[in-house]
Design a protein around this motif. Structure first.
Motif, PDB file in Angstrom:
ATOM      1  N   TYR A 237      45.838  42.798  34.094  1.00  0.00           N
ATOM      2  CA  TYR A 237      44.600  42.718  33.313  1.00  0.00           C
ATOM      3  C   TYR A 237      44.226  41.274  33.011  1.00  0.00           C
ATOM      4  O   TYR A 237      43.055  40.893  33.080  1.00  0.00           O
ATOM      5  N   CYS A 238      45.217  40.464  32.676  1.00  0.00           N
ATOM      6  CA  CYS A 238      44.972  39.053  32.356  1.00  0.00           C
ATOM      7  C   CYS A 238      44.451  38.311  33.589  1.00  0.00           C
ATOM      8  O   CYS A 238      43.469  37.565  33.505  1.00  0.00           O
ATOM      9  N   VAL A 239      45.101  38.522  34.721  1.00  0.00           N
ATOM     10  CA  VAL A 239      44.675  37.869  35.959  1.00  0.00           C
ATOM     11  C   VAL A 239      43.272  38.319  36.350  1.00  0.00           C
ATOM     12  O   VAL A 239      42.429  37.512  36.751  1.00  0.00           O
ATOM     13  N   THR A 240      43.000  39.615  36.213  1.00  0.00           N
ATOM     14  CA  THR A 240      41.693  40.154  36.573  1.00  0.00           C
ATOM     15  C   THR A 240      40.586  39.576  35.696  1.00  0.00           C
ATOM     16  O   THR A 240      39.549  39.125  36.201  1.00  0.00           O
ATOM     17  N   LEU A 241      40.793  39.580  34.389  1.00  0.00           N
ATOM     18  CA  LEU A 241      39.787  39.040  33.471  1.00  0.00           C
ATOM     19  C   LEU A 241      39.571  37.552  33.728  1.00  0.00           C
ATOM     20  O   LEU A 241      38.428  37.077  33.783  1.00  0.00           O
ATOM     21  N   THR A 242      40.656  36.825  33.902  1.00  0.00           N
ATOM     22  CA  THR A 242      40.563  35.387  34.164  1.00  0.00           C
ATOM     23  C   THR A 242      39.771  35.125  35.436  1.00  0.00           C
ATOM     24  O   THR A 242      38.877  34.266  35.472  1.00  0.00           O
TER      25      THR A 242
END
Length: 199
Positions: free
Chosen positions: A44-49
């Motif tokens: 989720y963090c990688v995707t949002l970033t």
């Protein structure tokens, strides 16, 4: 040189978004006392970033802000691109590949390389990230299709902000998605099992 500056800006923006996400999500999980799934949180963090960085470079104005040496704060918001529209496939790609110079653009070679590599490179992470989401059926065709749709939406939006819309951007974006998806597919098939067996 332009590519280096472009990458530095992308890394700075991505780092800022990642830090904000980690802090806010950490506070939320602590307050709600929920179980943390590290794998999902990383995804989720990688995707949002990635999405914030992608949309920041493609759908938002060019924003410069900071503090001058005199101590004065500055904020400049201008548009990227030239507002031109091209629906002829490979016209722009051909210009970037085969035109050696442009009287209206200084550092034409740097500008050409940046446009070609950025339009491919910006969508490589999409192909990789999309592969790891829980799709009903993991398919390079489905991932590529969703990437093409995202690219078309971005290009259509750029008409309204007069940034410039080009069918060749969609072609290059699609190539980026295919590269990313292929890397993820082959990695999950041949590389990941090697590490999993050692864990």
């Amino acid at each position: 040189m332009l590519i280096k500056l472009y990458l530095q800006g992308a890394v700075q923006r991505a780092f800022l978004v990642a830090v904000i996400y980690i802090v806010l999500k950490g506070i939320y999980l602590a307050m709600m006392k929920k179980e943390v799934h590290i794998g999902k949180e990383i995804l989720y963090c990688v995707t949002l970033t990635y999405m914030v960085t992608l949309l920041g470079y493609t759908m938002l104005p060019n924003i410069h802000m900071g503090i001058e040496s005199s101590g004065k704060f500055y904020f400049i918001c201008d548009r990227w691109g030239n507002g031109r529209i091209n629906f002829i496939p490979f016209k722009t790609i051909g210009t970037f590949l085969f035109q050696s110079e442009n009287a209206n653009v200084s550092h034409w070679k740097d500008v050409s390389d940046l446009n070609l590599l950025a339009n491919i490179g910006l969508f490589v992470p999409y192909g990789v990230i999309a592969w790891f989401f829980p799709w009903y059926q993991k398919s390079l065709k489905r991932i590529t299709g969703s990437g093409v749709l995202l690219s078309i939406i971005i290009e259509m939006e750029q008409i309204f902000i007069q940034r410039g819309t080009d069918i060749d951007d969609v072609i290059l974006n699609t190539l980026g998605v295919l590269i990313g998806g292929t890397i993820a597919m082959l990695g999950s098939k041949y590389v990941w099992p090697l590490f999993r067996n050692r864990l």
